[in-house]
Design a protein around this motif. Structure first.
Motif, short mmCIF file in Angstrom:
data_model
loop_
_atom_site.label_atom_id
_atom_site.label_comp_id
_atom_site.label_asym_id
_atom_site.label_seq_id
_atom_site.Cartn_x
_atom_site.Cartn_y
_atom_site.Cartn_z
N LEU A 249 48.59 12.85 18.14
CA LEU A 249 48.56 14.27 17.83
C LEU A 249 47.16 14.79 17.57
N SER A 250 46.20 13.90 17.51
CA SER A 250 44.82 14.28 17.18
C SER A 250 44.01 14.42 18.46
N SER A 251 43.27 15.52 18.58
CA SER A 251 42.41 15.71 19.73
C SER A 251 41.21 14.77 19.66
N PRO A 252 40.77 14.24 20.77
CA PRO A 252 39.63 13.32 20.75
C PRO A 252 38.31 14.04 20.48
N THR A 253 37.35 13.28 20.03
CA THR A 253 35.97 13.72 19.85
C THR A 253 35.07 12.76 20.62
N VAL A 254 33.98 13.28 21.16
CA VAL A 254 33.07 12.47 21.98
C VAL A 254 31.69 12.44 21.34
N ALA A 255 31.09 11.26 21.29
CA ALA A 255 29.72 11.11 20.80
C ALA A 255 29.17 9.81 21.35
N VAL B 203 39.87 16.45 25.87
CA VAL B 203 38.45 16.74 25.75
C VAL B 203 37.77 16.35 27.05
N TYR B 204 36.75 17.10 27.39
CA TYR B 204 35.99 16.89 28.63
C TYR B 204 34.65 16.27 28.28
N LEU C 144 38.08 13.60 32.01
CA LEU C 144 38.98 14.32 31.11
C LEU C 144 39.73 13.27 30.30
N VAL C 145 39.55 13.30 28.98
CA VAL C 145 40.17 12.32 28.09
C VAL C 145 41.44 12.95 27.52
N VAL C 146 42.58 12.35 27.81
CA VAL C 146 43.88 12.94 27.46
C VAL C 146 44.63 11.99 26.54
N ALA D 95 48.79 6.41 23.71
CA ALA D 95 47.79 5.88 24.64
C ALA D 95 46.75 6.95 24.88
N VAL D 96 45.66 6.55 25.49
CA VAL D 96 44.61 7.50 25.89
C VAL D 96 44.33 7.26 27.37
N LEU D 97 44.27 8.35 28.13
CA LEU D 97 44.08 8.29 29.57
C LEU D 97 42.75 8.93 29.93
N PHE D 98 42.07 8.37 30.92
CA PHE D 98 40.79 8.88 31.40
C PHE D 98 40.97 9.31 32.85
N TYR D 99 40.72 10.59 33.10
CA TYR D 99 40.84 11.12 34.46
C TYR D 99 39.44 11.37 35.01
N ASN D 100 39.11 10.71 36.12
CA ASN D 100 37.82 10.87 36.76
C ASN D 100 37.87 12.10 37.66
N ASN D 101 37.15 13.13 37.27
CA ASN D 101 37.20 14.38 38.02
C ASN D 101 36.50 14.26 39.38
#
Length: 776
Positions: free
Chosen positions: A281-287, A168-169, A190-192, A232-238
């Motif tokens: 396996l679950s896509s992230p959600t942002v709020a 998710v972006y 980008l949250v992967v 794990a969850v990774l954060f990519y700084n664009n």
């Protein structure tokens, strides 16, 4: 890099002595009457005395506590700070001590030992990358002569991450702005979600090692051995083009996984095992569930794992929000959805696990309601697959509903019964604010082809069948009641009107559901006689179209398997809606709903499983807030000039929003070329819903543009509308007229005035002779 014991519990961090110590450790002295006794600051025993810096350090190291010599009085007095740098690296001590309770064993905050939980990213400040967190408890760091270098690559196995869910972006307000940054500058992440696998058998013989000191010393079996899965969850700084944060979530083996027996607030770990792997396996959600220190929305990532844990992590630090994770009895493999379903302005979280448990949580992790969709039927049925969740006002009563499709297969005991079906597909619709079933639901779909072998009832497929997400769309010919609700100002005076709307919708749906079939001379209105939305659900080769208010259904045979969610938009530009269907053989079909169904941007769902690409989970007519561009602005037009005029509506249907502070009632609208923040054309904050007309400057020059109009609420919920335009496409035509018009104007008097010549003015007749000229 945490460790798990046999019971599935995490063991505490073990301090690593990775650098050889040349200076001999000194033990604290025992207290003697009449002699001075220095304070050990809670690290020593009751009768210990620490009279020197070395004794305090030794006591701290014995307790596995971090320390700073600059904070130890004995060290300051002895001026013994020369080896701070080595000790800080060895014991992973940071300059900032984490906060805690007011007192730990009588030790004041000033001398509190540093404690880390394995998810802190501060270790990167010590120039160690994420492969070497300081609470690693492994035999390599036990001081063994063969493994005396904790930070050496030869003592590690690097495991490749696998992306098994859609990233998710997210855009957040830029935290550190320079003088060159605009006021609205944002950071893009980008949250992967990733999964890691390691099987010890695959690495057998590559290197000789013991996994853990004093753990599993020969107690491995064929089924209880080192097959590891981690998430794990990774954060990519664009902006910086690099990974900014990497956070471990779950760790499991093929035999140490805790069983979850309840939903919500119970303890995460149990004494038995469920065998679930720690996949992501679950896509992230942002709020956003609050503001930061600069009064900007503080964004969070909501993500479930296959261990049945639902996490809420902040962006981009990945710190866990208080009250999370919460637990589900079965793995979470579907995306959690976020929307204000209770009317308290703050969004709620709704998630489903693979066993058919649906739960709603507030932003603090409290369980508002929980539904087991096959409660009381688990002896006969097991859940073999669920769809993603869709939100919408299915019956038209003004309240959001949760729509989910569930595939059930008969249990082994039930398959022996000749009268029992092998499988069944059901549509569940529950009220989002309470979890109660909607009238006429759940509904069992008469699946035309189940794909199971009826001759051998014991061979029924138990594997999960992926079910596409249900599409919610209004296919009725009349949709005026939606727009009336949207344009109504939501104040305290509208509560009675909302109740009247709900009662009217229920009356219309009940009358329509009980009405007799029309005669030959009468015709059913397009879409049915009820109110609300339709469910468009593909199953195998068929499209099932169900009217939410009455439960009436229609089936369309497409002729090929439909593996994905159906989309809806005006594809052909006819002013009517088209259903967009993709098949397993690679075909893309458009089915015209009808020319009687009017097009409206809020009735469109054309960006995949999420309407706004980020977190728009509710159907447009049903959403609590939104934006749409008026028809006169969205109709394609070639604009000639500097500005483009755009008229749009902002609406907010939350019943209690008028009670909030003005800071909570702000609506950020931006328009951009495409979806990138770098292509911003317009940005403005509004303080109330309504109709607005703005002049938009396009700084990118002449061309054809697809413009995305975005509304972002104070809770980070994003709503979008897309339209196209041409900007100064034929600007050269104007330039040609600019050049030609002055020439034409100047030529007109020159061409219109002509003088008549005579013989007296002709030079040829002035030289001698009548004939003139040289010939006489």
């Amino acid at each position: 890099e945490t460790t798990e014991g046999k019971g599935g519990e995490e063991d505490g961090p073990e301090v690593i002595d990775a650098i050889s110590v040349k200076k001999k450790k000194e033990k604290p002295d025992k207290k003697v009457e009449g002699e001075p006794c220095g304070d050990c600051y809670g690290a020593g025993e009751a009768d210990d005395c620490c009279n020197s810096c070395a004794q305090v350090v030794a006591a701290y190291k014995k307790k596995n506590w971090g320390y700073k010599k600059a904070d130890i009085v004995q060290c300051v007095e002895e001026d013994d700070l020369e080896d701070d740098k080595i000790d800080d690296k060895r014991y992973g001590v940071d300059d900032d001590y984490p906060e805690g309770t007011d007192d730990i064993n009588g030790v004041d905050d000033e001398y509190r030992p540093a404690k880390y939980d394995g998810v802190d990213d501060d270790y990167r400040s010590h120039q160690y990358d994420d492969y070497y967190p300081r609470d690693y408890d492994d035999y390599y760091a036990s001081g063994h002569e063969h493994y005396n270098n904790f930070y050496s690559d030869e003592n590690y196995i690097r495991v490749t991450p696998h992306v098994l869910a859609r990233p998710v972006y997210v855009e957040i307000p830029k935290r550190y702005k320079s003088s060159e940054d605009a006021e609205w500058a944002v950071e893009e992440f980008l949250v992967v979600p990733v999964s890691y696998y390691m099987d010890e058998d695959e690495f057998k013989g590559l290197q000789s090692y013991r996994r853990f000191k004093n753990k599993e010393g020969g107690d491995e079996t064929e089924t209880e051995r080192g097959q590891f899965v981690a998430s794990a969850v990774l954060f990519y700084n664009n902006g910086y083009k690099q990974w900014s944060t990497q956070t471990h979530l779950d760790l499991s083996t093929d035999w140490t996984s805790p069983v979850n027996t309840t939903v919500g607030d119970a303890a995460i770990h149990d004494n038995t095992y469920n065998g679930y792997g720690a996949f992501a396996l679950s896509s992230p959600t942002v709020a956003s569930f609050g503001d930061d220190f600069d009064n900007n929305p503080k964004y969070c990532v909501i993500m479930g794992t296959s261990m049945g844990l639902l996490y809420v992590l902040d962006v981009p630090g990945a710190a866990r929000r208080d009250g999370f994770p919460v637990r589900f009895p079965y793995p979470i493999i579907r995306r959690a959805v976020v929307e204000d379903v209770s009317g308290d302005v703050t969004p709620e979280i709704i998630a489903v696990d693979s066993g058919g448990n649906i739960a709603c949580f507030d932003s603090d992790g409290n369980t508002l309601w929980h539904r087991d969709v096959i409660e009381g039927e688990r002896n006969d049925w097991s859940v073999a697959g669920t769809s993603e969740i869709s939100l919408g006002d299915l019956d038209g009563d003004g309240n959001l509903d949760v729509v989910i499709i569930v595939r059930l297969v008969a249990t082994a005991e039930a398959r022996d019964r000749k009268s029992r079906r092998l499988d069944e597909v059901r549509v569940y619709v529950v009220e989002a604010d309470s979890g109660d079933d909607l009238a006429r639901f759940p509904m069992s779909i008469d699946v035309k082809s189940a794909g199971l072998n009826g001759n051998d009832r014991r061979s029924a497929a138990d594997a999960e069948l992926p079910l596409p997400q249900p599409l919610l769309v209004d296919l009725h010919a009349s949709q005026d009641h939606w727009l009336e609700r949207i344009r109504r100002n939501e104040t305290e005076n509208t509560r009675t009107v909302r109740e009247q709307d709900a009662a009217e919708a229920r009356r219309i749906n009940n009358d329509a559901a009980g009405a007799a079939l029309p005669g030959k001379n009468s015709k059913v209105p397009h879409g049915g006689m009820g109110r609300g939305l339709h469910i468009v659900q593909p199953i195998n080769d068929f499209l099932y179209i169900i009217e939410g208010g009455t439960g009436c259904a229609q089936t369309i045979n497409v002729g090929d398997t439909i593996p994905s969610m159906v989309q809806v938009d005006d594809v052909h530009g006819t002013g009517a809606l088209d259903l967009i269907v993709t098949t397993a053989s690679g075909q893309v079909l458009t089915l015209e709903a009808s020319d009687q169904v009017p097009f409206h941007p809020l009735n469109v769902w054309g960006t995949g499983p999420v309407r706004s690409r980020i977190n728009g989970h509710a159907q447009g007519y049903s959403a609590t807030s939104g934006i749409f561009v008026h028809g006169r602005s969205r109709t394609y037009k070639n604009w000639l000039g500097i500005y483009v005029v755009v008229t749009f509506d902002i609406f907010d249907r939350r019943p209690n929003v008028w009670k909030e502070d003005p800071d909570k009632r702000k609506y950020l609208v931006d328009m951009r070329y495409g979806t990138s923040a770098k292509k911003m054309m317009f940005r403005k904050t509004y303080e109330r819903p309504g109709t607005y007309t703005e002049q938009v400057f396009v700084p990118f020059g002449p061309g054809y543009y697809t413009v995305t109009a975005r509304l972002t609420t104070t809770h980070g919920l994003v709503y979008e509308d897309v339209f196209s335009l041409g900007y100064n496409i034929n600007f050269d035509t104007g330039l040609a007229w600019i050049v030609l018009v002055p020439l034409i104007v100047a030529a007109i008097p020159l061409l219109s005035v002509r003088r008549k010549a005579n013989w007296e003015e002709d030079d040829d007749f002035r030289s001698g002779g009548a004939g003139g000229g040289i010939l006489g």
